[in-house]
Design an enzyme around this catalytic site. Structure first.
Site, PDB file in Angstrom:
ATOM      1  N   ASP A  41       0.842  -1.201   0.000  1.00  0.00           N
ATOM      2  CA  ASP A  41       0.000   0.000   0.000  1.00  0.00           C
ATOM      3  C   ASP A  41       0.875   1.248   0.000  1.00  0.00           C
ATOM      4  OD1 ASP A  41      -2.112  -1.622   0.098  1.00  0.00           O
ATOM      5  OD2 ASP A  41      -2.873  -0.969   2.053  1.00  0.00           O
ATOM      6  N   GLU A  43       3.967   1.635  -1.202  1.00  0.00           N
ATOM      7  CA  GLU A  43       4.551   1.894  -2.532  1.00  0.00           C
ATOM      8  C   GLU A  43       3.480   2.448  -3.482  1.00  0.00           C
ATOM      9  OE1 GLU A  43       7.909  -1.343  -3.487  1.00  0.00           O
ATOM     10  OE2 GLU A  43       6.131  -2.178  -2.521  1.00  0.00           O
ATOM     11  N   TYR A  44       2.262   1.899  -3.353  1.00  0.00           N
ATOM     12  CA  TYR A  44       1.162   2.365  -4.206  1.00  0.00           C
ATOM     13  C   TYR A  44       0.862   3.838  -3.912  1.00  0.00           C
ATOM     14  CZ  TYR A  44      -3.484   2.696  -6.264  1.00  0.00           C
ATOM     15  OH  TYR A  44      -4.567   3.087  -7.015  1.00  0.00           O
ATOM     16  N   GLU A 120     -10.380   4.059  15.841  1.00  0.00           N
ATOM     17  CA  GLU A 120     -10.767   2.639  15.826  1.00  0.00           C
ATOM     18  C   GLU A 120      -9.842   1.835  14.924  1.00  0.00           C
ATOM     19  OE1 GLU A 120     -14.419   2.071  13.166  1.00  0.00           O
ATOM     20  OE2 GLU A 120     -14.787   4.017  14.110  1.00  0.00           O
ATOM     21  N   LYS A 122      -8.333  -0.272  11.908  1.00  0.00           N
ATOM     22  CA  LYS A 122      -8.587  -0.378  10.475  1.00  0.00           C
ATOM     23  C   LYS A 122      -8.442  -1.854  10.125  1.00  0.00           C
ATOM     24  CE  LYS A 122      -7.497   1.728   6.091  1.00  0.00           C
ATOM     25  NZ  LYS A 122      -7.500   0.536   5.270  1.00  0.00           N
ATOM     26  N   ASP A 124      -8.165  -5.142   8.006  1.00  0.00           N
ATOM     27  CA  ASP A 124      -7.586  -5.397   6.689  1.00  0.00           C
ATOM     28  C   ASP A 124      -8.441  -6.437   5.958  1.00  0.00           C
ATOM     29  OD1 ASP A 124      -5.890  -5.226   4.624  1.00  0.00           O
ATOM     30  OD2 ASP A 124      -4.224  -6.288   5.560  1.00  0.00           O
ATOM     31  N   ARG A 143     -18.120  -2.901  -2.645  1.00  0.00           N
ATOM     32  CA  ARG A 143     -18.024  -1.470  -2.907  1.00  0.00           C
ATOM     33  C   ARG A 143     -18.293  -1.159  -4.386  1.00  0.00           C
ATOM     34  NH1 ARG A 143     -14.303   1.833  -0.350  1.00  0.00           N
ATOM     35  NH2 ARG A 143     -12.919   0.044  -0.211  1.00  0.00           N
ATOM     36  N   TYR A 230     -18.687  -1.330  11.318  1.00  0.00           N
ATOM     37  CA  TYR A 230     -18.228  -0.144  12.029  1.00  0.00           C
ATOM     38  C   TYR A 230     -18.933   1.149  11.619  1.00  0.00           C
ATOM     39  CZ  TYR A 230     -15.537  -0.424   7.740  1.00  0.00           C
ATOM     40  OH  TYR A 230     -15.190  -0.579   6.432  1.00  0.00           O
ATOM     41  N   LYS A 318      -1.626   4.374   8.767  1.00  0.00           N
ATOM     42  CA  LYS A 318      -1.106   3.018   8.570  1.00  0.00           C
ATOM     43  C   LYS A 318       0.058   2.771   9.525  1.00  0.00           C
ATOM     44  CE  LYS A 318      -3.370   1.373   4.960  1.00  0.00           C
ATOM     45  NZ  LYS A 318      -2.752   0.577   3.978  1.00  0.00           N
ATOM     46  N   CYS A 412      20.013 -18.774 -18.440  1.00  0.00           N
ATOM     47  CA  CYS A 412      18.905 -19.362 -17.677  1.00  0.00           C
ATOM     48  C   CYS A 412      19.426 -20.448 -16.734  1.00  0.00           C
ATOM     49  CB  CYS A 412      17.873 -19.937 -18.637  1.00  0.00           C
ATOM     50  SG  CYS A 412      16.604 -20.883 -17.790  1.00  0.00           S
ATOM     51  N   CYS A 415      17.989 -23.966 -18.328  1.00  0.00           N
ATOM     52  CA  CYS A 415      18.376 -24.531 -19.628  1.00  0.00           C
ATOM     53  C   CYS A 415      19.664 -23.936 -20.189  1.00  0.00           C
ATOM     54  CB  CYS A 415      17.243 -24.349 -20.634  1.00  0.00           C
ATOM     55  SG  CYS A 415      16.964 -22.612 -21.029  1.00  0.00           S
ATOM     56  N   CYS A 430      13.807 -15.990 -19.929  1.00  0.00           N
ATOM     57  CA  CYS A 430      14.344 -17.073 -20.742  1.00  0.00           C
ATOM     58  C   CYS A 430      13.350 -17.241 -21.889  1.00  0.00           C
ATOM     59  CB  CYS A 430      14.429 -18.341 -19.899  1.00  0.00           C
ATOM     60  SG  CYS A 430      14.722 -19.791 -20.905  1.00  0.00           S
ATOM     61  N   CYS A 435      12.519 -24.740 -22.468  1.00  0.00           N
ATOM     62  CA  CYS A 435      13.177 -24.696 -21.152  1.00  0.00           C
ATOM     63  C   CYS A 435      12.378 -25.576 -20.175  1.00  0.00           C
ATOM     64  CB  CYS A 435      13.226 -23.263 -20.660  1.00  0.00           C
ATOM     65  SG  CYS A 435      13.706 -23.123 -18.941  1.00  0.00           S
TER      66      CYS A 435
HETATM   67  S1  IVH Z   1     -14.706   4.049   7.648  1.00  0.00           S
HETATM   68  C1  IVH Z   1     -15.645   6.898   3.960  1.00  0.00           C
HETATM   69  N1  IVH Z   1     -13.631   2.472   9.379  1.00  0.00           N
HETATM   70  O1  IVH Z   1     -10.657   0.793   4.801  1.00  0.00           O
HETATM   71  C2  IVH Z   1     -14.962   5.662   4.282  1.00  0.00           C
HETATM   72  N2  IVH Z   1     -13.225   2.040   7.078  1.00  0.00           N
HETATM   73  O2  IVH Z   1      -8.808   2.175   3.077  1.00  0.00           O
HETATM   74  C3  IVH Z   1     -15.586   5.063   5.483  1.00  0.00           C
HETATM   75  N3  IVH Z   1     -11.859   0.053   6.674  1.00  0.00           N
HETATM   76  O3  IVH Z   1     -13.050   1.927   2.515  1.00  0.00           O
HETATM   77  C4  IVH Z   1     -14.834   3.940   5.943  1.00  0.00           C
HETATM   78  N4  IVH Z   1     -11.573  -0.512   8.762  1.00  0.00           N
HETATM   79  O4  IVH Z   1     -13.287  -0.509   3.519  1.00  0.00           O
HETATM   80  C5  IVH Z   1     -13.772   2.744   8.082  1.00  0.00           C
HETATM   81  N5  IVH Z   1     -12.768   1.133  11.028  1.00  0.00           N
HETATM   82  C6  IVH Z   1     -12.910   1.402   9.746  1.00  0.00           C
HETATM   83  C7  IVH Z   1     -12.323   0.613   8.750  1.00  0.00           C
HETATM   84  C8  IVH Z   1     -12.506   0.963   7.412  1.00  0.00           C
HETATM   85  C9  IVH Z   1     -11.310  -0.831   7.511  1.00  0.00           C
HETATM   86  C10 IVH Z   1     -11.731  -0.011   5.202  1.00  0.00           C
HETATM   87  C11 IVH Z   1     -12.938   0.470   4.443  1.00  0.00           C
HETATM   88  C12 IVH Z   1     -12.427   1.688   3.726  1.00  0.00           C
HETATM   89  C13 IVH Z   1     -10.984   1.348   3.551  1.00  0.00           C
HETATM   90  C14 IVH Z   1     -10.138   2.535   3.240  1.00  0.00           C
END
Ligand code: IVH
Length: 692
Positions: A41, A43-44, A120, A122, A124, A143, A230, A318, A412, A415, A430, A435
């Site tokens: 994420d 690097e992106y 709160e 996040k 994954d 989404r 959430y 993050k 290679c 081969c 290669c 090969c």
């Molecule tokens: S609130 C307007 N709360 O992370 C966006 N998102 O990278 C409202 N996510 O799109 C999202 N935990 O899919 C919210 N506690 C959390 C979350 C959370 C994971 C996800 C969600 C969001 C993405 C963004």
């Protein structure tokens, strides 16, 4: 600036912009459509930041690049349903300073008005939007493009303890959360994939994303999906004034919600809570990759507003990845199915976040050169949300004075043929079609679950067949004889017969499997499905132009060129001809049918509940094309009841009258098995396959 330098400057920036845009499109496709990201994420986000910088430069000279779009996960095979309020993403931050800048913006915009924060976890996972009407769960949507999502209700209903009925709730309400997969399922799935020569899922998020988009609910059940909720999206009754009260209400309705959150008065307290969360999350039974900071007062959300992509009232932080240092003992090389040579770091074993790491990917020659990684160096390894740790840099203080820069091999390792670097690519390849290592990977992938799905042909069997010169390309699989298979050590008659039977069955598979199995550079399962939806035969696909292909959603210019180049190759043309001559069905027409297309002749159907793959109108059309009729009410005359999720009273009425009950997939399988060949139905079933 004179006009020549100004022109050069603009041209250079436009070039860089286009290149970055193409790279980001590719990573978007890998992330959203293939569930197979190849960069972190972080690097992106760096690529995105650079794109925005160049966009700013171009805007200053009057060139508008119109860059403000959100990812898109919409796939074929699912009904599309509109969200009642848009589903957005969050901007990412990585430092206290960035959080402070966010807080300053909020404070300025609110112009002295008081606000507090909720911090709160996040989660994954993959975002999901549940729509309840009159307390009854009606839709579960991905989404999608933010406005419209894919209906994945059947799959979401496999989540244990998900409330399908809510008491004392607004008439219409959207509940939002994150779907994820448990650690055990993730590990066992990857073990299976590893043993069968398939690419492992890079992280649990990708497996969860693939699972909620599965067309087979029985497969989904095996993956033990879970979810945490959430947020509330649209609500017909504004009964909540704070995010805190939302988080307190969700468990009362029966949702699995945030097990820990903090309500704090300012950004400094928020920063302290983030540190506490970083400790607490180590004991969570699911993956979290950061904290989400939200303004607690919901009335202020409206005032703060949003961009097209993310709101101004929330931001993600993050967590810094875990970093360790260890010695790089050696660099070895893997030859992939497309001939790409991947360098692998062999490390002094080191523990990182509870698992012992002995190997790490080094990406490519440029990456090794840029980081100046040498054998014998102490290297820093990082593991962020991703499961596979990466080497980020070298500890130069510990470098041996006599160490020499690493030189990438020119031949290679399998081969011994010279490696080549194709223009515009970072990888060395290669190019020898014979090969052995490449061939093994190519065939292993061709027969895997993601492609032709030929059970029984594992990596060892394939290795033996190559060594005995029984197979030289994927078409040779279809030339194998009973005797060929019996010559493989430890392979008995029964297994040989079963393998031959599986090979035979695969001749009638859906063409997306063949498109995926061919090994076209840049094509994975989802893109293969997208192509199969657009082209009814491999022949048609092979004649497509770059423009035609680049116009398909999710396929950029680069990928379009790769597809065209593949089909222009005489070797690939000959291979496809061989596959056809050997009896593979290279078009998506349903299997041959001499007989009746009216398989539901005069049968009366009734529908109840929410269907997952088709709208009611589509199901009605399918049934009517096949000679049946759809009625609204249950009576003795009804032959079949099609049941979706959350069925109404029609189900119990039908059970009393002993009427045949089918799920939506029973209907689909009946249509596929009948083999009816009706052009109007072609596109309806192009994503489904016959189950044996
Ligand atoms: S609130 C307007 N709360 O992370 C966006 N998102 O990278 C409202 N996510 O799109 C999202 N935990 O899919 C919210 N506690 C959390 C979350 C959370 C994971 C996800 C969600 C969001 C993405 C963004």
């Amino acid at each position: 600036m004179n006009s020549k330098t100004s022109k050069d400057f603009i041209a250079k920036n436009i070039r860089q912009f286009k290149q970055l845009r193409a790279d980001i499109d590719m990573h978007d496709r890998l992330y959203y459509r293939e569930n197979n990201p190849q960069i972190s994420d972080f690097e992106y986000d760096c690529l995105k930041a650079e794109l925005l910088r160049i966009q700013g430069v171009l805007k200053n000279v009057g060139i508008d690049t119109n860059e403000d779009k959100i990812g898109n996960d919409l796939s074929n095979g699912f009904s599309k349903v509109q969200h009642l309020s848009p589903m957005q993403s969050l901007a990412n931050t990585y430092s206290y300073d960035e959080l402070l800048a966010f807080d300053n913006r909020v404070s300025k915009q609110l112009n002295g008005r008081k606000y507090t924060y909720v911090v709160e976890p996040k989660i994954d996972g993959v975002a999901v939007n549940l729509i309840y009407k009159n307390g009854h769960l009606e839709h579960a949507l991905t989404r999608g493009d933010g406005t419209t999502g894919d209906e994945v209700l059947q799959n979401i209903l496999t989540i244990e303890n998900l409330p399908t009925e809510l008491q004392n709730c607004p008439e219409i309400i959207e509940i939002r959360g994150e779907v994820f997969i448990d650690e055990e399922t993730f590990d066992s799935e990857n073990e299976y994939r590893n043993a069968n020569g398939m690419e492992e899922y890079a992280n649990p998020r990708n497996l969860a994303a693939g699972t909620i988009k599965s067309l087979d609910v029985e497969d989904v059940k095996k993956r033990h999906l879970r979810a945490i909720f959430y947020a509330i999206g649209y609500s017909s009754n504004t009964q909540f004034s704070t995010q805190q009260s939302v988080l307190e209400q969700l468990p009362k309705w029966g949702f699995h919600s945030q097990e820990k959150f903090w309500h704090v008065k300012d950004i400094d307290e928020a920063w302290q809570s983030i540190a506490q969360l970083d400790i607490a999350r180590k004991n969570f039974k699911y993956w979290t990759d950061g904290a989400v900071l939200k303004i607690n007062e919901l009335d202020l959300h409206k005032e703060l507003g949003t961009t097209a992509k993310a709101p101004h009232w929330a931001i993600a932080y993050k967590f810094a990845p875990t970093r360790v240092s260890t010695m790089l003992k050696d660099i070895i090389f893997q030859v992939g199915r497309t001939g790409v040579i991947t360098p692998i770091a062999v490390l002094d074993p080191i523990e990182i976040d509870g698992s012992v790491i002995t190997r790490a990917t080094l990406h490519n020659a440029d990456d090794i050169a840029r980081k100046d990684i040498r054998i014998g160096d102490y290297v820093f390894l990082e593991k962020a949300g991703e499961i596979i740790p990466a080497i980020v840099s070298v500890d130069l203080d510990r470098r041996n004075k006599n160490s020499k820069p690493f030189s990438f091999p020119t031949k290679c390792p399998s081969c011994n043929q010279p490696l080549e670097r194709i223009a515009d690519e970072v990888a060395w390849r290669c190019l020898n079609p014979n090969c052995p290592e490449q061939l093994k990977c190519k065939i292993t992938y061709f027969v895997s679950k993601d492609a032709l799905n030929i059970d029984g042909l594992g990596e060892t069997v394939i290795q033996n067949l190559i060594a005995q010169k029984k197979v030289h390309n994927v078409a040779d699989i279809y030339r194998l004889t009973f005797r060929d298979l019996l010559s493989i050590p430890k392979l008995g008659q029964k297994s040989a017969l079963k393998i031959l039977d599986n090979i035979d069955k695969s001749k009638n598979c859906h063409i997306w499997r063949i498109i995926n199995g061919l090994g076209i550079l840049g094509i994975g399962e989802q893109t293969a499905k997208d192509l199969a939806q657009q082209f009814s035969s491999i022949q048609d696909l092979s004649h497509a132009t770059t423009d035609q292909l680049a116009n398909i959603s999710g396929i950029g210019q680069k990928l379009a060129e790769s597809i065209v180049k593949f089909f222009q190759s005489p070797a690939e043309q000959s291979l496809i001809k061989q596959l056809e001559d050997l009896g593979l069905r290279l078009n998506s027409q349903p299997v041959d049918c001499q007989g009746d297309t009216k398989i539901f002749d005069n049968k009366i159907f009734v529908l109840t509940g929410t269907l997952d793959h088709f709208t009611r109108a589509q199901i009605k059309e399918i049934i009517e094309i096949l000679g049946g009729n759809v009625s609204e009410t249950i009576s003795k005359k009804v032959d079949i009841l099609i049941v979706g999720s959350n069925p109404g009273s029609k189900l119990s009425q039908a059970e009393k009258l002993k009427i045949t009950i089918w799920s939506e997939s029973d209907l689909i399988q009946n249509c596929l098995h009948s083999g009816v060949k009706i052009p109007q139905l072609g596109s309806y079933f192009s994503n489904f396959e016959i189950k044996h």
